[in-house]
Design a protein around this motif. Structure first.
Motif, PDB file in Angstrom:
ATOM      1  N   TYR A 120       0.836  -1.260   0.006  1.00  0.00           N
ATOM      2  CA  TYR A 120      -0.007  -0.030   0.198  1.00  0.00           C
ATOM      3  C   TYR A 120       0.875   1.246  -0.236  1.00  0.00           C
ATOM      4  N   GLY A 121       1.908   1.226   1.119  1.00  0.00           N
ATOM      5  CA  GLY A 121       2.800   2.323   0.824  1.00  0.00           C
ATOM      6  C   GLY A 121       3.484   2.769  -0.446  1.00  0.00           C
ATOM      7  N   MET A 122       3.880   1.864  -0.919  1.00  0.00           N
ATOM      8  CA  MET A 122       4.728   2.066  -2.203  1.00  0.00           C
ATOM      9  C   MET A 122       3.784   2.505  -3.267  1.00  0.00           C
ATOM     10  N   THR A 123       2.630   2.014  -3.257  1.00  0.00           N
ATOM     11  CA  THR A 123       1.678   2.193  -4.384  1.00  0.00           C
ATOM     12  C   THR A 123       1.196   3.639  -4.146  1.00  0.00           C
ATOM     13  N   LYS A 124       0.721   4.019  -2.902  1.00  0.00           N
ATOM     14  CA  LYS A 124       0.123   5.212  -2.589  1.00  0.00           C
ATOM     15  C   LYS A 124       1.210   6.448  -2.388  1.00  0.00           C
ATOM     16  N   ASN A 125       2.411   6.321  -2.115  1.00  0.00           N
ATOM     17  CA  ASN A 125       3.484   7.240  -1.836  1.00  0.00           C
ATOM     18  C   ASN A 125       3.998   7.712  -3.444  1.00  0.00           C
ATOM     19  N   HIS A 126       4.063   6.855  -4.124  1.00  0.00           N
ATOM     20  CA  HIS A 126       4.617   7.131  -5.514  1.00  0.00           C
ATOM     21  C   HIS A 126       5.996   7.808  -5.443  1.00  0.00           C
ATOM     22  N   PRO A 127       6.873   6.839  -4.662  1.00  0.00           N
ATOM     23  CA  PRO A 127       8.295   7.349  -4.541  1.00  0.00           C
ATOM     24  C   PRO A 127       8.913   7.157  -5.938  1.00  0.00           C
ATOM     25  N   PHE A 128       8.646   6.240  -6.935  1.00  0.00           N
ATOM     26  CA  PHE A 128       9.515   6.249  -7.860  1.00  0.00           C
ATOM     27  C   PHE A 128       8.760   6.912  -9.395  1.00  0.00           C
ATOM     28  N   CYS A 129       9.508   7.325 -10.304  1.00  0.00           N
ATOM     29  CA  CYS A 129       9.163   8.106 -11.495  1.00  0.00           C
ATOM     30  C   CYS A 129       8.097   6.974 -12.073  1.00  0.00           C
ATOM     31  N   ASP A 130       8.187   5.882 -12.152  1.00  0.00           N
ATOM     32  CA  ASP A 130       6.995   5.081 -12.800  1.00  0.00           C
ATOM     33  C   ASP A 130       6.975   3.545 -12.192  1.00  0.00           C
ATOM     34  N   GLY A 131       5.945   2.947 -12.335  1.00  0.00           N
ATOM     35  CA  GLY A 131       5.993   1.410 -11.640  1.00  0.00           C
ATOM     36  C   GLY A 131       5.510   1.314 -10.425  1.00  0.00           C
ATOM     37  N   ASN A 132       5.116   2.376  -9.950  1.00  0.00           N
ATOM     38  CA  ASN A 132       4.847   2.119  -8.197  1.00  0.00           C
ATOM     39  C   ASN A 132       3.736   1.130  -7.927  1.00  0.00           C
ATOM     40  N   LYS A 133       2.818   1.036  -8.515  1.00  0.00           N
ATOM     41  CA  LYS A 133       1.785   0.019  -8.376  1.00  0.00           C
ATOM     42  C   LYS A 133       2.589  -1.385  -8.778  1.00  0.00           C
ATOM     43  N   ARG A 134       3.340  -1.654  -9.631  1.00  0.00           N
ATOM     44  CA  ARG A 134       4.051  -2.816 -10.051  1.00  0.00           C
ATOM     45  C   ARG A 134       5.187  -3.237  -8.967  1.00  0.00           C
ATOM     46  N   ILE A 135       6.012  -2.416  -8.294  1.00  0.00           N
ATOM     47  CA  ILE A 135       6.846  -2.625  -7.401  1.00  0.00           C
ATOM     48  C   ILE A 135       6.138  -2.929  -5.993  1.00  0.00           C
ATOM     49  N   GLY A 136       5.172  -2.201  -5.948  1.00  0.00           N
ATOM     50  CA  GLY A 136       4.545  -2.443  -4.568  1.00  0.00           C
ATOM     51  C   GLY A 136       4.038  -3.953  -4.420  1.00  0.00           C
ATOM     52  N   LEU A 137       3.286  -4.293  -5.443  1.00  0.00           N
ATOM     53  CA  LEU A 137       2.976  -5.709  -5.622  1.00  0.00           C
ATOM     54  C   LEU A 137       3.935  -6.729  -5.573  1.00  0.00           C
ATOM     55  N   HIS A 138       4.924  -6.361  -6.384  1.00  0.00           N
ATOM     56  CA  HIS A 138       5.917  -7.453  -6.631  1.00  0.00           C
ATOM     57  C   HIS A 138       6.591  -7.334  -5.442  1.00  0.00           C
ATOM     58  N   LEU A 139       6.929  -6.230  -4.553  1.00  0.00           N
ATOM     59  CA  LEU A 139       7.735  -6.516  -3.504  1.00  0.00           C
ATOM     60  C   LEU A 139       7.093  -7.181  -2.176  1.00  0.00           C
ATOM     61  N   ALA A 140       5.690  -7.226  -2.258  1.00  0.00           N
ATOM     62  CA  ALA A 140       5.058  -7.966  -1.409  1.00  0.00           C
ATOM     63  C   ALA A 140       4.873  -9.326  -1.577  1.00  0.00           C
TER      64      ALA A 140
END
Length: 125
Positions: free
Chosen positions: A61-81
């Motif tokens: 949730y944090g990676m998706t909603k914080n948008h820390p990356f230029c692109d791919g925030n939804k992808r990295i959030g789910l992938h990391l989980a």
């Protein structure tokens, strides 16, 4: 519990972007650190997110909603989980359709942290 370093997450993000296309790069280091470290919070000696499912849901949730990356925030959030579960020996069983629905639902705001946690619980083997 095995958890990520910031360097590992940045390398994972770069790899994910190379495989799926998009713009690589960290946009906001503060929001990145917040999303990455939030699942490890301890208050008055008690973990705020005590289980692997709590931690994975908060990380996603944090990676998706914080948008820390230029692109791919939804992808990295789910992938990391999913990687967090894998490296800690937790198996999930789901279809690609279920995973896609989860990803889009979190990204577009239909699903919140509680939904993510329930989804992980439901799919844990």
């Amino acid at each position: 519990m095995i958890y990520f370093t910031s360097e590992q997450v940045i390398r994972i993000h770069t790899s994910l972007i190379r495989r799926t296309n998009g713009m690589d790069g960290l946009k906001d280091p503060g929001l990145f650190d917040s999303a990455l470290m939030n699942p490890l919070q301890v208050t008055f000696g008690q973990e705020l997110y005590p289980t692997i499912i709590d931690k994975a849901a908060q990380l996603y949730y944090g990676m998706t909603k914080n948008h820390p990356f230029c692109d791919g925030n939804k992808r990295i959030g789910l992938h990391l989980a999913l990687v967090l579960f894998k490296v800690n020996g937790v198996e999930l069983k789901y279809t690609q359709e279920e995973l896609i629905d989860l990803g889009w639902g979190v990204g577009d705001g239909r699903y919140d942290k509680d939904y993510i946690k329930d989804w992980f619980e439901k799919h844990k083997v």
